[in-house]
Design an enzyme around this catalytic site. Sequence first.
Site, PDB file in Angstrom:
ATOM      1  N   TYR A  81       5.050   3.534  -3.423  1.00 46.02           N
ATOM      2  CA  TYR A  81       3.491   3.553  -3.434  1.00 46.02           C
ATOM      3  C   TYR A  81       3.058   4.845  -2.462  1.00 46.02           C
ATOM      4  CZ  TYR A  81       3.291   1.714   1.590  1.00 46.02           C
ATOM      5  OH  TYR A  81       3.380   1.705   2.798  1.00 46.02           O
ATOM      6  N   CYS A  82       1.982   5.173  -2.752  1.00 46.74           N
ATOM      7  CA  CYS A  82       1.280   6.264  -1.938  1.00 46.74           C
ATOM      8  C   CYS A  82      -0.075   5.727  -1.640  1.00 46.74           C
ATOM      9  CB  CYS A  82       1.238   7.715  -2.767  1.00 46.74           C
ATOM     10  SG  CYS A  82       0.389   7.256  -4.445  1.00 46.74           S
ATOM     11  N   GLY A  83      -1.055   6.850  -1.427  1.00 44.41           N
ATOM     12  CA  GLY A  83      -2.364   6.436  -1.116  1.00 44.41           C
ATOM     13  C   GLY A  83      -3.086   5.749  -2.230  1.00 44.41           C
ATOM     14  N   TYR A 110      -1.851   2.122  -1.360  1.00 44.39           N
ATOM     15  CA  TYR A 110      -2.013   1.769  -0.383  1.00 44.39           C
ATOM     16  C   TYR A 110      -3.585   1.293  -0.161  1.00 44.39           C
ATOM     17  CZ  TYR A 110      -2.692   1.893   4.886  1.00 44.39           C
ATOM     18  OH  TYR A 110      -3.072   1.540   6.405  1.00 44.39           O
TER      19      TYR A 110
END
Length: 122
Positions: A81-83, A110
């Site tokens: 996962y990232c932003g 996120y």
Amino acid sequence: MQHSPEFLKLVESVRPRIRELTLDQAREHLKSNPDAVLVDVREDSEWNDGHAAEAVHLGKGILERDIEKAIPDPATEIILYCGGGYRSALAAEVAQHMGYKNVFSLIGGYKAMVAADWPMLR
């Protein structure tokens, strides 16, 4: 965040070659597979501001260099996962190119996790 058109084109070009999970699917994967690894690929400053409680940190900038040490078994289930789900899509493709066979990108990243009250550390 406003993403550039070429960045969005790049992300869309990899999506057919990777697998993505919704939050509910990610929760189920992590619940049913205790060996699955949730990986935060955001920058150090983003990680330091808050991250999923069970996540490990392998920023996208060092993923290629450090993934084999952090996750030596290429059969390990990995949820990235990232932003917002864009950088993690790119990172998923890279991990697959490196031989990892069970890689997923978390849709919404996120931001979606926070909105869904995913347990976080700050």
